[in-house]
Design a protein around this motif. Structure first.
Motif, PDB file in Angstrom:
ATOM      1  N   THR A  65      38.108  35.674  43.280  1.00  0.00           N
ATOM      2  CA  THR A  65      36.926  34.851  43.071  1.00  0.00           C
ATOM      3  C   THR A  65      35.748  35.440  43.840  1.00  0.00           C
ATOM      4  O   THR A  65      35.922  36.266  44.743  1.00  0.00           O
ATOM      5  N   GLY A  66      34.543  35.006  43.478  1.00  0.00           N
ATOM      6  CA  GLY A  66      33.328  35.432  44.169  1.00  0.00           C
ATOM      7  C   GLY A  66      32.461  34.236  44.495  1.00  0.00           C
ATOM      8  O   GLY A  66      32.815  33.084  44.204  1.00  0.00           O
ATOM      9  N   MET A  76      40.748  43.963  55.662  1.00  0.00           N
ATOM     10  CA  MET A  76      40.449  42.628  56.151  1.00  0.00           C
ATOM     11  C   MET A  76      39.918  42.699  57.574  1.00  0.00           C
ATOM     12  O   MET A  76      40.379  43.515  58.368  1.00  0.00           O
ATOM     13  N   VAL A  77      38.930  41.837  57.879  1.00  0.00           N
ATOM     14  CA  VAL A  77      38.474  41.651  59.255  1.00  0.00           C
ATOM     15  C   VAL A  77      39.280  40.492  59.833  1.00  0.00           C
ATOM     16  O   VAL A  77      39.142  39.348  59.405  1.00  0.00           O
ATOM     17  N   ASP A 102      46.699  33.050  48.967  1.00  0.00           N
ATOM     18  CA  ASP A 102      46.723  34.283  49.750  1.00  0.00           C
ATOM     19  C   ASP A 102      45.448  35.081  49.511  1.00  0.00           C
ATOM     20  O   ASP A 102      44.549  34.646  48.772  1.00  0.00           O
ATOM     21  N   ALA A 103      45.369  36.251  50.153  1.00  0.00           N
ATOM     22  CA  ALA A 103      44.146  37.056  50.062  1.00  0.00           C
ATOM     23  C   ALA A 103      43.851  37.473  48.624  1.00  0.00           C
ATOM     24  O   ALA A 103      42.688  37.552  48.222  1.00  0.00           O
ATOM     25  N   ARG A 104      44.891  37.718  47.839  1.00  0.00           N
ATOM     26  CA  ARG A 104      44.670  38.103  46.436  1.00  0.00           C
ATOM     27  C   ARG A 104      44.000  36.980  45.652  1.00  0.00           C
ATOM     28  O   ARG A 104      43.148  37.246  44.795  1.00  0.00           O
ATOM     29  N   ASN A 153      39.239  37.728  57.170  1.00  0.00           N
ATOM     30  CA  ASN A 153      38.336  37.727  56.018  1.00  0.00           C
ATOM     31  C   ASN A 153      38.466  39.029  55.242  1.00  0.00           C
ATOM     32  O   ASN A 153      38.136  40.103  55.777  1.00  0.00           O
ATOM     33  N   PRO A 154      38.947  38.993  53.986  1.00  0.00           N
ATOM     34  CA  PRO A 154      38.984  40.215  53.182  1.00  0.00           C
ATOM     35  C   PRO A 154      37.581  40.796  53.015  1.00  0.00           C
ATOM     36  O   PRO A 154      36.624  40.050  52.831  1.00  0.00           O
TER      37      PRO A 154
END
Length: 279
Positions: free
Chosen positions: A61-62, A147-148, A54-56, A182-183
Motif C-alpha cells: 500500500t501507499g 527497513m529502519v 507484516d512488512a509485505r 519502518n520499511p
C-alpha cells in the motif's frame, strides 16, 4: 495476514475518529478512545490500509491508500454524529490534517498528536535523519526490502510500559504493538505525503489542538510549531514535558485525554444547529 483490530465506543452525538501512526495499530489509540468515550463522545478507532500485518502487507500500500481508508471511515462515521472530530498520532496526525484540508465541511476540529513531518527527534540516529532522501531512492528502486528498525526508547518515557510494548513488537505481534521498524518504501510514501500535506496546511480552517512532547525522541517539537504556524484555523497548543513520542499511551495520556475532551466539547458548543446538521 492482516488482523482487524479497529474499535468502536458508542456515546453521544459528538464523534471522534482516531488514526494511528505509520506501522502502528489502533491499539495505540485505544486508551484515548476510552477516555473520550467516558467523557461522552462516540469514538471510532480506525485501521489504516496495509497495517496490522507484516512488512509485505504494508509495502503493498501507499499513502493514497492510507488516506483513502481515513476518508472512507470518516464518510461512514459522519452520518452517525452531529459533530465529527478527527485526531491522529504521528503520521496519523498528518492524515487527520489532510482530511480537514480536503473535507472542511465534514470536520469540526482536529487533534494533532505528535505530528511527524520529519523524523528529527533526539533518539533518531544520524542515518535516520537522512530518511527524507528515501523518496528518491524509492523512485530508483533502491532498498525495497530494507527497513529502519525501531530503537530505544521506542517513543515511551514510561520504562515499564516500554518493556511491555517492545516485547510485543519485537515478538512479532504487529496487531498489538506495530511492526519493529519502518520499511524504506513506506517511509518514502510517508515523506511524499508529508510534502503534500505541508502545502495544504493553510486550507485547514478547523480549530486544532496540537499536542506534542517537548522531548519527543522521534519527531522534534518543531513539527508541532510548523503546524501551528501554517494552519488557518484557531490553534490550542499542549506541550507535554514528561512523555516521549507515544503521547497517547505514555505518562501524560490522562492530560491529553482531558484536554482533548475539553477542546472538542468547547468547539462543539460554538457550532449552531444548522452547522451541526452539515457536520
Amino acid at each position: 495476514m492482516i488482523q482487524n483490530v479497529e474499535f468502536r465506543f458508542e456515546g453521544g452525538r459528538c464523534g471522534v475518529l482516531l488514526i494511528h501512526g505509520l506501522t502502528g495499530t489502533p491499539t495505540e489509540m485505544r486508551l484515548v478512545g476510552k477516555g473520550l468515550n467516558n467523557a461522552g463522545f462516540s469514538v471510532r478507532g480506525m485501521q489504516l490500509a496495509g497495517h496490522c500485518g507484516d512488512a509485505r502487507d504494508l509495502i503493498a500500500t501507499g499513502w493514497k491508500d492510507w488516506y483513502a481508508s481515513v476518508e472512507a471511515a470518516a464518510e461512514s462515521f459522519r452520518h452517525e454524529v452531529d459533530h465529527l472530530f478527527v485526531a491522529g498520532l504521528s503520521m496519523g496526525g498528518i492524515l487527520a490534517l489532510k482530511l480537514a484540508a480536503e473535507r472542511p465541511e465534514w470536520i469540526a476540529g482536529v487533534g494533532v498528536y505528535g505530528a511527524t513531518f520529519r523524523y528529527d527527534g533526539w533518539a533518531v540516529p544520524w542515518y535516520g535523519r537522512l530518511s527524507f532522501l528515501l523518496p528518491l531512492l524509492h523512485r530508483l528502486g533502491i532498498g525495497r526490502h530494507r527497513m529502519v528498525h525501531e530503537n530505544e526508547p521506542y517513543g515511551l518515557r514510561d520504562e515499564r510500559l516500554r518493556k511491555q510494548v517492545s516485547g510485543l513488537m519485537l515478538g512479532g505481534d504487529s496487531a498489538a504493538a506495530g511492526l519493529p521498524g519502518n520499511p524504506w518504501p513506506s517511509l518514502a510514501e510517508m515523506y511524499n505525503m508529508a510534502a503534500v500535506v505541508r502545502r495544504e496546511l493553510p486550507k485547514v480552517t478547523a480549530p486544532c489542538l496540537i499536542a506534542h512532547a517537548t522531548e519527543d525522541d522521534v519527531a522534534s517539537v518543531e513539527n508541532a510549531y510548523l503546524v501551528a504556524r501554517s494552519v488557518s484555523g484557531p490553534v490550542d497548543m499542549l506541550l507535554l514535558e514528561d512523555s516521549y513520542h507515544m503521547i497517547t499511551i505514555d505518562r501524560e495520556r490522562r492530560t491529553l485525554i482531558h484536554r482533548s475532551a475539553e477542546f472538542f466539547s468547547k468547539v462543539a458548543a460554538t457550532r449552531t444547529p444548522a452547522a451541526r446538521a452539515v457536520a
